[in-house]
Design a protein around this motif. Structure first.
Motif, PDB file in Angstrom:
ATOM      1  N   TRP A   1       0.826  -1.216   0.000  1.00  0.00           N
ATOM      2  CA  TRP A   1       0.000   0.000   0.000  1.00  0.00           C
ATOM      3  C   TRP A   1       0.861   1.268   0.000  1.00  0.00           C
ATOM      4  O   TRP A   1       0.349   2.356  -0.047  1.00  0.00           O
TER       5      TRP A   1
ATOM      6  N   ASP B   1       2.294   2.776   2.350  1.00  0.00           N
ATOM      7  CA  ASP B   1       1.861   3.655   3.430  1.00  0.00           C
ATOM      8  C   ASP B   1       2.929   3.643   4.515  1.00  0.00           C
ATOM      9  O   ASP B   1       3.253   2.601   5.077  1.00  0.00           O
TER      10      ASP B   1
ATOM     11  N   GLN C   1       2.885   5.816   7.171  1.00  0.00           N
ATOM     12  CA  GLN C   1       2.348   6.163   8.491  1.00  0.00           C
ATOM     13  C   GLN C   1       1.712   4.941   9.130  1.00  0.00           C
ATOM     14  O   GLN C   1       1.000   4.188   8.495  1.00  0.00           O
ATOM     15  N   ARG C   2       2.001   4.767  10.414  1.00  0.00           N
ATOM     16  CA  ARG C   2       1.511   3.560  11.051  1.00  0.00           C
ATOM     17  C   ARG C   2       0.222   3.778  11.831  1.00  0.00           C
ATOM     18  O   ARG C   2      -0.508   2.844  12.104  1.00  0.00           O
ATOM     19  N   ALA C   3      -0.048   5.014  12.230  1.00  0.00           N
ATOM     20  CA  ALA C   3      -1.231   5.245  13.056  1.00  0.00           C
ATOM     21  C   ALA C   3      -2.476   5.392  12.177  1.00  0.00           C
ATOM     22  O   ALA C   3      -3.190   6.364  12.216  1.00  0.00           O
ATOM     23  N   THR C   4      -2.707   4.391  11.327  1.00  0.00           N
ATOM     24  CA  THR C   4      -3.863   4.449  10.430  1.00  0.00           C
ATOM     25  C   THR C   4      -4.664   3.159  10.536  1.00  0.00           C
ATOM     26  O   THR C   4      -4.175   2.155  11.049  1.00  0.00           O
ATOM     27  N   PRO C   5      -5.903   3.192  10.056  1.00  0.00           N
ATOM     28  CA  PRO C   5      -6.736   1.980  10.151  1.00  0.00           C
ATOM     29  C   PRO C   5      -6.425   0.980   9.049  1.00  0.00           C
ATOM     30  O   PRO C   5      -7.256   0.159   8.710  1.00  0.00           O
ATOM     31  N   LEU C   6      -5.210   1.028   8.500  1.00  0.00           N
ATOM     32  CA  LEU C   6      -4.875   0.207   7.349  1.00  0.00           C
ATOM     33  C   LEU C   6      -4.872  -1.290   7.659  1.00  0.00           C
ATOM     34  O   LEU C   6      -5.187  -2.106   6.796  1.00  0.00           O
TER      35      LEU C   6
ATOM     36  N   ASN D   1      -6.888  -3.088   9.293  1.00  0.00           N
ATOM     37  CA  ASN D   1      -8.197  -3.683   9.021  1.00  0.00           C
ATOM     38  C   ASN D   1      -8.400  -3.889   7.529  1.00  0.00           C
ATOM     39  O   ASN D   1      -8.943  -4.903   7.093  1.00  0.00           O
ATOM     40  N   VAL D   2      -7.966  -2.905   6.755  1.00  0.00           N
ATOM     41  CA  VAL D   2      -8.100  -2.996   5.304  1.00  0.00           C
ATOM     42  C   VAL D   2      -7.315  -4.202   4.791  1.00  0.00           C
ATOM     43  O   VAL D   2      -7.810  -4.979   3.970  1.00  0.00           O
TER      44      VAL D   2
ATOM     45  N   VAL E   1      -9.065  -7.474   5.528  1.00  0.00           N
ATOM     46  CA  VAL E   1     -10.197  -7.743   4.642  1.00  0.00           C
ATOM     47  C   VAL E   1      -9.701  -8.260   3.287  1.00  0.00           C
ATOM     48  O   VAL E   1     -10.235  -9.230   2.746  1.00  0.00           O
ATOM     49  N   HIS E   2      -8.658  -7.608   2.773  1.00  0.00           N
ATOM     50  CA  HIS E   2      -8.130  -8.071   1.492  1.00  0.00           C
ATOM     51  C   HIS E   2      -7.586  -9.481   1.581  1.00  0.00           C
ATOM     52  O   HIS E   2      -7.759 -10.281   0.660  1.00  0.00           O
TER      53      HIS E   2
ATOM     54  N   HIS F   1     -10.497 -11.789   1.490  1.00  0.00           N
ATOM     55  CA  HIS F   1     -10.999 -11.954   0.122  1.00  0.00           C
ATOM     56  C   HIS F   1     -10.098 -12.867  -0.691  1.00  0.00           C
ATOM     57  O   HIS F   1     -10.558 -13.751  -1.412  1.00  0.00           O
TER      58      HIS F   1
ATOM     59  N   ARG G   1      -1.114 -16.106  13.905  1.00  0.00           N
ATOM     60  CA  ARG G   1      -1.724 -15.211  14.897  1.00  0.00           C
ATOM     61  C   ARG G   1      -0.702 -14.295  15.543  1.00  0.00           C
ATOM     62  O   ARG G   1       0.358 -14.737  15.983  1.00  0.00           O
ATOM     63  N   GLY G   2      -1.046 -13.043  15.596  1.00  0.00           N
ATOM     64  CA  GLY G   2      -0.207 -12.083  16.296  1.00  0.00           C
ATOM     65  C   GLY G   2       1.011 -11.639  15.503  1.00  0.00           C
ATOM     66  O   GLY G   2       1.748 -10.771  15.940  1.00  0.00           O
TER      67      GLY G   2
END
Lengths: 468, 232
Positions: free
Chosen positions: B184, B186, B188-193, B195-196, B199-200, B203, B221-222
């Motif tokens: 991505w 990205d 910056q780490r303080a983002t809701p990425l 979760n995104v 989800v991917h 899928h 896990r983890g």
């Protein structure tokens, strides 16, 4: 100089005042004595001249009794006066008997036509000071030089008497001046003492105490008011910090507790390998949560410390919004929500693209989290009449009661009533959004949407009125 | 394994972290030497017999940056990966200017460390072949078409990017942070990425693994995810 600086202001004011006053008084005394002396001298000279002119009338050769009486008479009531008469060719014709050998001056210069008066001060052999005036006049066709002398001693006596009186009085005056200066400065400075005493008592426990403002119109009152203002701000940020610390430690404890209990349970009895894997994985998840939290706290603390400079660039805002909405689309789909973007084709904005992206991400994330399934989220961008750029994120959630609309942007603030099952955040997302928007000199506010839901509106200064 | 035989010097004073690193690197096949102070690390590094140095910045006796500076002055050219708990931009810049080759902010995932080490040593996947394959899952890098057991799998562009990345790192665990940064882009780490990404992955897993006897895409896990035919 340091000794002087170490003195209290009150003493310094008093000393300074007294010294200045003493200096001025000394100048004044010297000036007035001098003036007085000159005045007396002039007066004496005038009287002396008149006397000379009177006596000139009586100078007749040979000297008659009347003249002798006039210049010899020794009336204690009258003041003593000596006389000398010279002929035009410089021989002494007469000298007051009491003078003995004491001359009133050398032989006069040859007579001239001018009728000038010749003044001089003379120190007699006995140490007394005399004022002498001499002048030619004509007596029966002959030039005669007459000199008369009166004592200057009374004049000096008067001056020294006056000086003694003034100088004896001046220490007294100085003491009075010092006392009044001490008193007045003490009174003027008393609010400072009071302020200091109150300020000393103010600590973390009673930050709501304020300094007394005795007179809000004078400088000290202004100072006290300024300090109170400062205290107010300190108090507020202290409260905020206290709340923040309490919230932060709660948020940090939660994953720590989870890790600990998961670990403890895992160690009880014997477990299979897959069970151990489960335990360790679960602990790592909590570790992740903790890391995420610390990351966000660090972001905010760096932001607070001003160590997060904006890296501004000019870009097309709609592109950023579409990109962000795209990115978050999958999360919305999970909740069967739809995100619609309604933006103009071109809307240039000068901002830190990365940070603004983070802010928009935060707002959309918030909307997805707190909106029900199958609802729709709208993101729009527009330019207001006054040149502000609006970014609206509109959800169909339950809405936010007016009393919480400020609070939701505070750190760790989550409106309990609206906490949605499964929506677990750190409670820092919106405060990061607010920080980013504020850093761009913008505002973020929440209001009711049409019908239901909320509108989160970010207002940013457009290129026209962006701060330099 | 890529890192087999690699001689690594770990300069780290925190005993637990040092031991964990040693353990992990040994499993990767590395030869590991531990140094627990700046001074010790400096002398070990001066011997010049290491292929890579992991250097903590907060060290007793001698500051990590200072050690690094001196090493570079003495022309010790082993690549240095700085590990730091100081998380400020200035430190990063300073570290790289001083001669560090890369840095990792603590806490970091071990998988990420290994990935960075491979990049540093250029032992990574420079050789992108035309066809990438894990078991019967194949990706044609030119056409970006994906097949499982010969049957086409239809992926979105982002899912394809994600799968490509996972295939390039096959049999290795990749963390969400790595995916966020590399797929991505990205930083910056303080983002809701996160979760995104989840989800991917979900899928992708559905399209790739659903209804197949052998699952390839696993969640660790983890830590993160791994694409492998072996059971992790």
């Amino acid at each position: 100089m340091t000794a002087w600086k170490n003195l209290p202001i009150r003493i310094r004011l008093t000393l300074l005042h007294t010294m200045l006053f003493g200096g001025i008084m000394l100048l004044f005394v010297i000036g007035s004595l001098g003036f007085f002396f000159l005045y007396l001298k002039q007066h004496q000279d005038a009287v002396l001249k008149e006397d000379l002119e009177v006596i000139q009338q009586f100078v007749r050769l040979p000297f008659d009794a009347e003249f002798k009486d006039l210049v010899q008479s020794h009336d204690p009531q009258k003041y003593e006066r000596f006389c000398e008469v010279w002929s035009g060719d410089g021989s002494l014709l007469f000298r007051s008997q009491d003078l003995g050998d004491q001359a009133l001056g050398p032989a006069p210069a040859a007579a001239d036509s001018t009728k000038s008066f010749n003044y001089q001060s003379l120190l007699f052999a006995d140490g007394t000071r005399w004022r002498v005036v001499g002048s030619y006049h004509r007596s029966r066709g002959e030039a005669v030089f007459l000199r008369i002398a009166v004592s200057e001693e009374p004049l000096y006596d008067e001056i020294s008497d006056a000086a003694v009186v003034l100088l004896t009085l001046s220490p007294l005056v100085l003491v009075l001046v010092a006392a009044s200066a001490y008193y007045v400065s003490g009174r003027m400075l008393s609010p400072v003492e009071l302020m200091a005493a109150t300020a000393r008592k103010i600590s973390a426990e009673n930050l709501d105490d304020r300094l007394p403002v005795l007179n809000p119109k004078d400088e000290l009152g202004l100072l006290a008011a300024t300090f109170n203002d400062l205290l107010e701000r300190v108090h507020r940020s202290f409260d905020q910090l206290k709340r923040f610390t309490a919230d932060a430690s709660h948020e940090l404890r939660t994953p720590l507790t989870a890790m600990r209990s998961v670990g403890e349970i895992g160690l009880q009895g014997t477990s299979t390998e897959s069970e151990y894997r489960e335990v360790i994985g679960s602990m790592l998840e909590e570790n992740e949560r903790l890391t995420d939290l610390v990351e966000k706290l660090l972001f905010l603390s760096r932001a607070d410390g001003g160590r997060l400079p904006l890296d501004r660039s000019l870009f097309n805002l709609p592109d950023l919004i579409r990109e962000t909405a795209d990115l978050m689309g999958v999360l919305a789909e999970e909740k069967k929500q739809s995100i619609s973007v309604n933006v103009p084709g071109v809307l240039p904005l000068s901002a830190d693209r990365g940070l603004l992206r983070q802010a928009i991400l935060g707002l959309i994330d918030n909307a997805i989290k707190y909106s029900p399934d199958h609802s729709s989220i709208r993101v729009t961008a527009s330019v207001s009449g006054n040149g502000l750029i609006y970014i609206d994120v509109i959800n169909e959630g339950p809405g936010i009661p007016p009393e919480f609309r400020e609070e939701i942007f505070e750190r760790f603030a989550r409106v309990k009533a609206h906490e949605v099952e499964g929506a677990r955040g750190t409670g820092l997302g919106l405060s990061i959004v607010r920080w980013i928007v504020h850093a761009h000199a913008g505002t973020v506010q929440v209001s009711d949407g049409e019908g239901h839901g909320s509108v989160f509106r970010v207002a940013l200064p457009g290129p026209g009125n962006s701060p330099a | 394994m890529d890192l087999t035989g690699l001689r690594v010097l770990v300069v780290e004073d925190e005993r637990k972290v040092a031991r964990a690193l040693q353990e992990g690197l040994l499993r990767e096949g590395c030869v590991v030497k531990l140094a627990s102070s700046g001074e010790e690390g400096f002398f070990e590094a001066m011997s010049g017999e290491f292929d890579l140095i992991l250097l903590d910045l907060n060290l007793p006796a001698r500051d990590g940056l200072e050690v690094l500076q001196t090493l570079r002055k003495r022309r010790v050219s082993s690549p240095v990966l700085v590990l730091t708990a100081r998380d400020s931009v200035e430190d990063r810049v300073l570290g790289l200017e001083t001669g560090a080759d890369d840095y990792l902010t603590k806490p970091f995932a071990f998988a990420e460390l290994v990935a960075r080490m491979k990049v540093l040593l250029r032992r990574g996947h420079d050789d992108v072949s035309d066809t990438l394959a894990v078991s019967d899952l194949e990706l044609q890098s030119a056409t970006r078409s994906v097949t499982r057991n010969g049957v086409p799998v239809h992926l979105t562009a982002k899912e394809t990017d994600l799968l490509l990345y996972l295939m390039l790192h096959k049999d290795q665990i990749v963390t969400r942070a790595m995916i966020a940064r590399d797929v991505w882009h990205d930083t910056q780490r303080a983002t809701p990425l996160d979760n995104v990404i989840d989800v991917h992955i979900a899928h992708l897993r559905k399209k790739v693994d659903d209804g197949r006897p052998v699952k390839l895409l696993h969640t660790v896990r983890g830590i993160g995810f791994v694409l492998t035919q072996k059971k992790p």
